[in-house]
Design a protein around this motif. Sequence first.
Motif, PDB file in Angstrom:
ATOM      1  N   GLN A  73       0.831  -1.201   0.000  1.00 62.95           N
ATOM      2  CA  GLN A  73       0.000   0.000   0.000  1.00 62.95           C
ATOM      3  C   GLN A  73       0.866   1.253   0.000  1.00 62.95           C
ATOM      4  O   GLN A  73       0.550   2.228  -0.672  1.00 62.95           O
ATOM      5  N   ALA A  74       1.943   1.241   0.752  1.00 63.81           N
ATOM      6  CA  ALA A  74       2.841   2.393   0.783  1.00 63.81           C
ATOM      7  C   ALA A  74       3.448   2.632  -0.586  1.00 63.81           C
ATOM      8  O   ALA A  74       3.574   3.782  -1.030  1.00 63.81           O
ATOM      9  N   ILE A  75       3.792   1.567  -1.283  1.00 64.92           N
ATOM     10  CA  ILE A  75       4.346   1.706  -2.630  1.00 64.92           C
ATOM     11  C   ILE A  75       3.273   2.203  -3.588  1.00 64.92           C
ATOM     12  O   ILE A  75       3.510   3.106  -4.393  1.00 64.92           O
ATOM     13  N   ALA A  76       2.074   1.615  -3.501  1.00 63.85           N
ATOM     14  CA  ALA A  76       0.993   1.967  -4.421  1.00 63.85           C
ATOM     15  C   ALA A  76       0.539   3.414  -4.258  1.00 63.85           C
ATOM     16  O   ALA A  76       0.177   4.069  -5.232  1.00 63.85           O
ATOM     17  N   TYR A  77       0.553   3.918  -3.032  1.00 64.22           N
ATOM     18  CA  TYR A  77       0.047   5.263  -2.775  1.00 64.22           C
ATOM     19  C   TYR A  77       1.159   6.257  -2.437  1.00 64.22           C
ATOM     20  O   TYR A  77       0.896   7.302  -1.866  1.00 64.22           O
ATOM     21  N   ALA A  78       2.380   5.949  -2.804  1.00 61.82           N
ATOM     22  CA  ALA A  78       3.518   6.811  -2.463  1.00 61.82           C
ATOM     23  C   ALA A  78       3.400   8.191  -3.101  1.00 61.82           C
ATOM     24  O   ALA A  78       3.824   9.186  -2.518  1.00 61.82           O
ATOM     25  N   HIS A  79       2.831   8.268  -4.273  1.00 59.35           N
ATOM     26  CA  HIS A  79       2.742   9.538  -4.989  1.00 59.35           C
ATOM     27  C   HIS A  79       1.379  10.211  -4.818  1.00 59.35           C
ATOM     28  O   HIS A  79       1.039  11.133  -5.537  1.00 59.35           O
ATOM     29  N   ALA A  83       0.255  13.898  -6.368  1.00 58.69           N
ATOM     30  CA  ALA A  83      -0.873  14.014  -7.300  1.00 58.69           C
ATOM     31  C   ALA A  83      -1.900  15.008  -6.767  1.00 58.69           C
ATOM     32  O   ALA A  83      -2.444  15.816  -7.532  1.00 58.69           O
ATOM     33  N   ARG A  84      -2.155  14.966  -5.453  1.00 57.78           N
ATOM     34  CA  ARG A  84      -3.106  15.908  -4.859  1.00 57.78           C
ATOM     35  C   ARG A  84      -2.621  17.352  -5.039  1.00 57.78           C
ATOM     36  O   ARG A  84      -3.415  18.257  -5.300  1.00 57.78           O
ATOM     37  N   ASP A  85      -1.317  17.565  -4.926  1.00 53.03           N
ATOM     38  CA  ASP A  85      -0.763  18.912  -5.088  1.00 53.03           C
ATOM     39  C   ASP A  85      -0.865  19.401  -6.535  1.00 53.03           C
ATOM     40  O   ASP A  85      -0.888  20.611  -6.778  1.00 53.03           O
ATOM     41  N   LEU A  86      -0.909  18.485  -7.496  1.00 52.13           N
ATOM     42  CA  LEU A  86      -1.000  18.874  -8.905  1.00 52.13           C
ATOM     43  C   LEU A  86      -2.426  19.179  -9.359  1.00 52.13           C
ATOM     44  O   LEU A  86      -2.615  19.762 -10.431  1.00 52.13           O
ATOM     45  N   LEU A  87      -3.420  18.811  -8.600  1.00 52.17           N
ATOM     46  CA  LEU A  87      -4.809  19.020  -9.013  1.00 52.17           C
ATOM     47  C   LEU A  87      -5.144  20.488  -9.258  1.00 52.17           C
ATOM     48  O   LEU A  87      -5.781  20.801 -10.273  1.00 52.17           O
ATOM     49  N   PRO A  88      -4.735  21.431  -8.418  1.00 52.59           N
ATOM     50  CA  PRO A  88      -5.023  22.839  -8.723  1.00 52.59           C
ATOM     51  C   PRO A  88      -4.345  23.312 -10.025  1.00 52.59           C
ATOM     52  O   PRO A  88      -4.889  24.157 -10.739  1.00 52.59           O
ATOM     53  N   LYS A 171      -6.387   5.013  -7.566  1.00 51.57           N
ATOM     54  CA  LYS A 171      -6.753   3.616  -7.364  1.00 51.57           C
ATOM     55  C   LYS A 171      -8.121   3.581  -6.695  1.00 51.57           C
ATOM     56  O   LYS A 171      -9.096   3.950  -7.315  1.00 51.57           O
ATOM     57  N   ASP A 172      -8.230   3.209  -5.443  1.00 51.90           N
ATOM     58  CA  ASP A 172      -9.541   3.148  -4.789  1.00 51.90           C
ATOM     59  C   ASP A 172      -9.734   4.236  -3.725  1.00 51.90           C
ATOM     60  O   ASP A 172     -10.722   4.234  -3.015  1.00 51.90           O
ATOM     61  N   ARG A 173      -8.807   5.172  -3.638  1.00 55.53           N
ATOM     62  CA  ARG A 173      -8.912   6.257  -2.652  1.00 55.53           C
ATOM     63  C   ARG A 173      -9.313   7.558  -3.344  1.00 55.53           C
ATOM     64  O   ARG A 173      -8.930   7.824  -4.476  1.00 55.53           O
ATOM     65  N   VAL A 174     -10.051   8.376  -2.620  1.00 49.67           N
ATOM     66  CA  VAL A 174     -10.464   9.676  -3.144  1.00 49.67           C
ATOM     67  C   VAL A 174      -9.363  10.695  -2.846  1.00 49.67           C
ATOM     68  O   VAL A 174      -8.981  10.885  -1.687  1.00 49.67           O
ATOM     69  N   LEU A 175      -8.845  11.311  -3.915  1.00 49.44           N
ATOM     70  CA  LEU A 175      -7.886  12.406  -3.727  1.00 49.44           C
ATOM     71  C   LEU A 175      -8.628  13.681  -3.376  1.00 49.44           C
ATOM     72  O   LEU A 175      -8.239  14.430  -2.488  1.00 49.44           O
ATOM     73  N   ARG A 176      -9.690  13.923  -4.147  1.00 53.54           N
ATOM     74  CA  ARG A 176     -10.515  15.109  -3.921  1.00 53.54           C
ATOM     75  C   ARG A 176     -11.926  14.782  -4.422  1.00 53.54           C
ATOM     76  O   ARG A 176     -12.075  14.327  -5.551  1.00 53.54           O
ATOM     77  N   PRO A 177     -12.942  14.988  -3.599  1.00 55.83           N
ATOM     78  CA  PRO A 177     -14.291  14.714  -4.078  1.00 55.83           C
ATOM     79  C   PRO A 177     -14.734  15.773  -5.089  1.00 55.83           C
ATOM     80  O   PRO A 177     -14.277  16.904  -5.052  1.00 55.83           O
ATOM     81  N   ALA A 178     -15.602  15.366  -5.990  1.00 48.95           N
ATOM     82  CA  ALA A 178     -16.143  16.306  -6.970  1.00 48.95           C
ATOM     83  C   ALA A 178     -17.174  17.186  -6.273  1.00 48.95           C
ATOM     84  O   ALA A 178     -18.034  16.697  -5.544  1.00 48.95           O
ATOM     85  N   MET A 179     -17.094  18.499  -6.484  1.00 50.81           N
ATOM     86  CA  MET A 179     -18.047  19.426  -5.915  1.00 50.81           C
ATOM     87  C   MET A 179     -19.193  19.580  -6.913  1.00 50.81           C
ATOM     88  O   MET A 179     -18.975  20.018  -8.048  1.00 50.81           O
ATOM     89  N   VAL A 180     -20.403  19.193  -6.493  1.00 43.67           N
ATOM     90  CA  VAL A 180     -21.537  19.154  -7.408  1.00 43.67           C
ATOM     91  C   VAL A 180     -22.777  19.778  -6.762  1.00 43.67           C
ATOM     92  O   VAL A 180     -22.860  19.932  -5.558  1.00 43.67           O
ATOM     93  N   SER A 181     -23.741  20.103  -7.644  1.00 44.02           N
ATOM     94  CA  SER A 181     -25.077  20.466  -7.164  1.00 44.02           C
ATOM     95  C   SER A 181     -25.979  19.316  -7.558  1.00 44.02           C
ATOM     96  O   SER A 181     -25.806  18.696  -8.603  1.00 44.02           O
ATOM     97  N   ILE A 182     -26.940  19.030  -6.687  1.00 43.65           N
ATOM     98  CA  ILE A 182     -27.849  17.914  -6.962  1.00 43.65           C
ATOM     99  C   ILE A 182     -29.275  18.420  -6.969  1.00 43.65           C
ATOM    100  O   ILE A 182     -29.597  19.465  -6.398  1.00 43.65           O
ATOM    101  N   SER A 183     -30.148  17.651  -7.614  1.00 44.92           N
ATOM    102  CA  SER A 183     -31.551  18.045  -7.692  1.00 44.92           C
ATOM    103  C   SER A 183     -32.281  17.610  -6.435  1.00 44.92           C
ATOM    104  O   SER A 183     -31.946  16.604  -5.819  1.00 44.92           O
ATOM    105  N   LYS A 184     -33.316  18.415  -6.088  1.00 42.39           N
ATOM    106  CA  LYS A 184     -34.117  18.102  -4.895  1.00 42.39           C
ATOM    107  C   LYS A 184     -35.111  17.024  -5.212  1.00 42.39           C
ATOM    108  O   LYS A 184     -35.603  16.845  -6.259  1.00 42.39           O
TER     109      LYS A 184
END
Length: 184
Positions: A73-79, A83-88, A171-184
Amino acid sequence: MSKKNATDTPQEETPVCEQPLEEENVQEVLETPSCEEEVVALKEQVSVLEDRYLRANAEFENLRKRLEKEKYQAIAYAHEQFARDLLPVIDALEIAANTGSQGDEAAGKIQEGIALTIEQFKKCFEKHGVSAVNGEGEFDPNVHEAVMQVESEEHESGQIVQMFQKGYTIKDRVLRPAMVSISK
């Protein structure tokens, strides 16, 4: 114990329970537990020690497996943080690519270069297991963050109406959730 003469050859002493009963060792045999009791006690001790051994061995195997899993897991998620820092950065590039050029040839070339850069980012992200979260369809609280609810005749209740910011997973972890609007 039996009496020994100096002429006797040295021999190992036999246990009290195996010695022939003579008057001198009758009292000694009576005071010591019988051979059967000794065997039972030794069998119990062996069983206790065997149980301890099996438990220690199982504990060691569990620890080894857990450490192996943590290592992978440490190897798989090392970066992940990188990656989170590159999202902006990719967000800013996508905004720049979507601004319209007023027919200016230089601005068109710049937008083309930005689009190529975004494609390179996406390929690099894909190579390392980073993918964008789907911003359409049903709302999933595991990967979406609802920032507002709106009335919509086009969408059913609980469906995504609009995405304000892309979400990403590694992989299976959320780096950043998508910010969305949803219908009522």
